[in-house]
Design an enzyme around this catalytic site. Structure first.
Site, short mmCIF file in Angstrom:
data_model
loop_
_atom_site.label_atom_id
_atom_site.label_comp_id
_atom_site.label_asym_id
_atom_site.label_seq_id
_atom_site.Cartn_x
_atom_site.Cartn_y
_atom_site.Cartn_z
N SER A 1 0.82 -1.22 0.00
CA SER A 1 0.00 0.00 0.00
C SER A 1 0.85 1.27 0.00
O SER A 1 1.94 1.30 0.57
CB SER A 1 -0.89 0.04 1.24
OG SER A 1 -1.67 -1.12 1.31
N SER B 1 2.32 -2.90 8.38
CA SER B 1 2.18 -3.56 9.69
C SER B 1 3.54 -4.08 10.12
O SER B 1 4.27 -4.65 9.30
CB SER B 1 1.22 -4.75 9.59
OG SER B 1 -0.04 -4.33 9.21
N GLU C 1 -2.50 -14.53 1.48
CA GLU C 1 -2.89 -13.67 2.60
C GLU C 1 -4.40 -13.78 2.87
O GLU C 1 -4.85 -13.77 4.01
CB GLU C 1 -2.52 -12.22 2.28
CG GLU C 1 -2.78 -11.26 3.42
CD GLU C 1 -2.43 -9.82 3.09
OE1 GLU C 1 -2.17 -9.51 1.89
OE2 GLU C 1 -2.43 -8.99 4.01
N GLU D 1 -15.41 -4.82 -0.19
CA GLU D 1 -15.96 -4.42 -1.50
C GLU D 1 -15.08 -4.96 -2.63
O GLU D 1 -15.58 -5.42 -3.67
CB GLU D 1 -16.04 -2.89 -1.61
CG GLU D 1 -17.10 -2.24 -0.72
CD GLU D 1 -16.67 -2.12 0.73
OE1 GLU D 1 -15.48 -2.38 1.04
OE2 GLU D 1 -17.52 -1.79 1.58
C1 LIG Z 1 -4.95 -3.41 10.12
C2 LIG Z 1 -4.39 -3.11 8.76
C3 LIG Z 1 -3.14 -3.62 8.40
C4 LIG Z 1 -2.60 -3.33 7.15
N1 LIG Z 1 -1.33 -3.80 6.87
C5 LIG Z 1 -0.79 -3.54 5.67
C6 LIG Z 1 0.55 -3.99 5.37
O1 LIG Z 1 1.21 -4.61 6.21
N2 LIG Z 1 1.08 -3.71 4.16
C7 LIG Z 1 0.37 -3.04 3.20
O2 LIG Z 1 0.88 -2.87 2.11
N3 LIG Z 1 -0.89 -2.56 3.46
C8 LIG Z 1 -1.47 -2.79 4.67
N4 LIG Z 1 -2.73 -2.32 4.96
C9 LIG Z 1 -3.42 -1.46 3.99
C10 LIG Z 1 -4.60 -2.15 3.30
O3 LIG Z 1 -4.15 -3.09 2.36
C11 LIG Z 1 -5.44 -1.03 2.65
O4 LIG Z 1 -5.95 -0.22 3.70
C12 LIG Z 1 -6.59 -1.59 1.84
O5 LIG Z 1 -6.12 -2.25 0.70
C13 LIG Z 1 -7.57 -0.46 1.41
O6 LIG Z 1 -6.88 0.58 0.80
P1 LIG Z 1 -7.08 2.09 1.28
O7 LIG Z 1 -6.93 2.14 2.77
O8 LIG Z 1 -6.18 2.94 0.46
O9 LIG Z 1 -8.61 2.44 0.98
P2 LIG Z 1 -9.21 2.86 -0.43
O10 LIG Z 1 -8.65 2.01 -1.51
O11 LIG Z 1 -9.07 4.35 -0.58
O12 LIG Z 1 -10.74 2.51 -0.25
C14 LIG Z 1 -11.64 3.30 0.53
C15 LIG Z 1 -13.02 2.66 0.47
O13 LIG Z 1 -13.50 2.63 -0.89
C16 LIG Z 1 -13.84 1.30 -1.28
N5 LIG Z 1 -13.44 1.09 -2.68
C17 LIG Z 1 -12.27 1.45 -3.25
N6 LIG Z 1 -12.25 1.08 -4.55
C18 LIG Z 1 -13.43 0.45 -4.78
C19 LIG Z 1 -14.00 -0.18 -5.94
N7 LIG Z 1 -13.34 -0.25 -7.10
N8 LIG Z 1 -15.23 -0.73 -5.82
C20 LIG Z 1 -15.92 -0.69 -4.63
N9 LIG Z 1 -15.42 -0.09 -3.52
C21 LIG Z 1 -14.19 0.46 -3.59
C22 LIG Z 1 -13.01 0.39 -0.36
O14 LIG Z 1 -13.64 -0.86 -0.20
C23 LIG Z 1 -13.02 1.19 0.95
O15 LIG Z 1 -14.21 0.94 1.67
C24 LIG Z 1 -3.31 -2.55 6.21
C25 LIG Z 1 -4.58 -2.04 6.56
C26 LIG Z 1 -5.11 -2.31 7.82
C27 LIG Z 1 -6.44 -1.74 8.17
#
Ligand SMILES: Cc1cc2nc3c(=O)[nH]c(=O)nc-3n(C[C@H](O)[C@H](O)[C@H](O)COP(=O)(O)OP(=O)(O)OC[C@H]3O[C@@H](n4cnc5c(N)ncnc54)[C@H](O)[C@@H]3O)c2cc1C
Length: 388
Positions: free
Chosen positions: A128, A160, A243, A369
């Site tokens: 991410s 993480s 994962e 989603e």
């Molecule tokens: C506890 C935790 C641990 C994590 N650990 C890691 C890690 O170790 N390494 C790492 O790389 N990442 C990590 N992450 C990040 C995680 O992979 C991302 O938070 C996740 O992929 C969502 O991306 P975002 O936060 O940018 O949200 P966004 O992508 O901005 O999404 C925001 C909202 O919009 C919705 N959305 C977005 N696009 C679409 C679509 N096309 N259709 C429908 N809905 C959509 C999503 O479902 C979400 O509800 C972690 C996250 C958490 C919460």
């Protein structure tokens, strides 16, 4: 299906039970983000490793037991049932390392995996970025090829265990001219390399469970690319599928959580028809999830391609986990507000922690989603929603 295990599998389970009983930590460990907590977790990891129980499913050549998918599932079930400490190197063990096993060269496997298994090096996942979460292929961290070196610039976020990790498996852009899914590479990076800056992200509970990781002209040997250069999207799919899949005894944890809930409903809401109905539905979901885990283990044992199966698994466990927590809160009422609720037997339920952490299950490893999109588009072949 009711599983019937072989005599040898039953013996393996009994062996594990005896070892876990004799060796499990006598008190809960501190979180690993303090010196004492880290030392306690390392001690537990060392004990597991010395007994050959760090990752039974890994090949013997890199320190595993070469156990098959069913033995690994038995191990995951017993590990969960004994409520043993969360694995310090869970990202390396569940998806980083197995991705190297699937796509890396033998030399890469020999170089990296023994230290991962013994926990001498903790691995974290660098996928991410601020502009790349659900739309992972939008990532902007670049890795320029200069001779036999990659020069990495950019930023990862939500890493993480970034504050305690030594190694990152990362997805980086090696060809900025290629279409966005095609110019990526999967690379193993040492976080102690010059030019890496790890900034802790401290959460409300005071632990720095996440970090932001910045790269400025970080030099990484080209031989650290796993799989072909610019083919990282395909390699990352393996990592994401692992994962999202079944490899952590989640079915056992959910079953235990629903049993706890059943006890609470018996004590506190036995006359509440709505609560009983919701409990019935949750028990049925949990049972169905357990069956899906057995089906998944069978597929892994027979090397059936993933076909979005891991997205169904991820979708279901995240939803069931949230639903169990919500029902727990509804049944317990004000008791749920007590930070670490103590049950009749004196057991510590850690309600608030598990509730809030459980909510994150619908986001990490790809949000609910996104899993629905994957199942709809890749498994059911439904048309993609037009993007603006
Ligand atoms: C506890 C935790 C641990 C994590 N650990 C890691 C890690 O170790 N390494 C790492 O790389 N990442 C990590 N992450 C990040 C995680 O992979 C991302 O938070 C996740 O992929 C969502 O991306 P975002 O936060 O940018 O949200 P966004 O992508 O901005 O999404 C925001 C909202 O919009 C919705 N959305 C977005 N696009 C679409 C679509 N096309 N259709 C429908 N809905 C959509 C999503 O479902 C979400 O509800 C972690 C996250 C958490 C919460």
């Amino acid at each position: 299906m009711d599983l019937r295990f072989t005599a040898e599998q039953d013996a393996f389970r009994r062996e594990l039970q005896a070892w876990f009983e004799a060796n499990r930590p006598t008190a809960p460990l501190d979180p690993p983000y303090s010196e004492t907590g880290l030392a306690q977790h390392m001690e537990w990891e060392r004990r597991l490793h010395a007994a050959g129980y760090a990752a039974p499913g890994w090949p013997a050549e890199v320190g595993g037991l070469g156990a098959d998918a069913w033995h690994q599932m038995i191990y995951d079930e017993e590990y969960a049932r004994f409520e043993l400490p969360e694995r310090l190197n869970k990202m390396g063990l569940v998806h980083g390392g197995p991705t190297v096993l699937a796509h890396g060269t033998e030399e890469q496997q020999r170089r990296w995996l023994p230290d991962l298994l013994s926990c001498e090096r903790i691995w974290c996942q660098g996928f991410s970025e601020p502009e790349a979460g659900s739309d992972l292929a939008n990532l902007r961290t670049t890795a320029r090829v200069e001779g036999d070196t990659l020069v990495v610039n950019g930023q990862k976020t939500w890493t993480s265990q970034g504050t305690i990790a030594h190694t990152m498996f990362a997805l980086v852009r090696t060809d900025p001219e290629a279409p966005k899914h095609r110019g990526l590479s999967f690379v193993i990076l040492d976080l102690d390399s010059p030019g890496v800056e790890v900034r802790p992200l401290v959460q409300l509970h005071g632990n720095a469970g996440f970090a932001e990781v910045f790269f400025t002209d970080v030099e990484v040997p080209l031989e650290n690319v796993v799989g072909p250069l610019n083919d990282g999207w395909r390699v990352a799919q393996t990592s994401l599928q692992l994962e999202r899949g079944t490899g952590r005894g989640t079915h056992t944890r959910l079953r235990m959580a629903v049993e706890h809930l059943t006890e609470d409903v018996r004590k506190l809401a036995a006359d509440d028809a709505g609560a009983l109905q919701r409990l019935g539905a949750l028990r049925a979901w949990t049972y169905a999830y357990e069956q899906a885990t057995f089906a998944s283990t069978d597929r892994i044992a027979r090397e059936v391609p993933d076909d979005s199966f891991s997205s169904i698994i991820k979708l279901r466990w995240a939803e069931i986990q949230t639903a169990i927590h919500e029902e727990n809160l509804a049944v317990l009422g004000p008791a749920a507000e007590i930070p670490d609720w103590i049950g009749d037997e004196g057991e510590l339920r850690g309600m608030r922690r598990t509730y809030w952490h459980g909510r994150a299950g619908e986001i990490y490893a790809g949000s609910t989603e996104i899993q629905r999109n994957i199942v709809a588009e890749r498994l059911l072949g439904l048309p993609r929603e037009p993007r603006p």
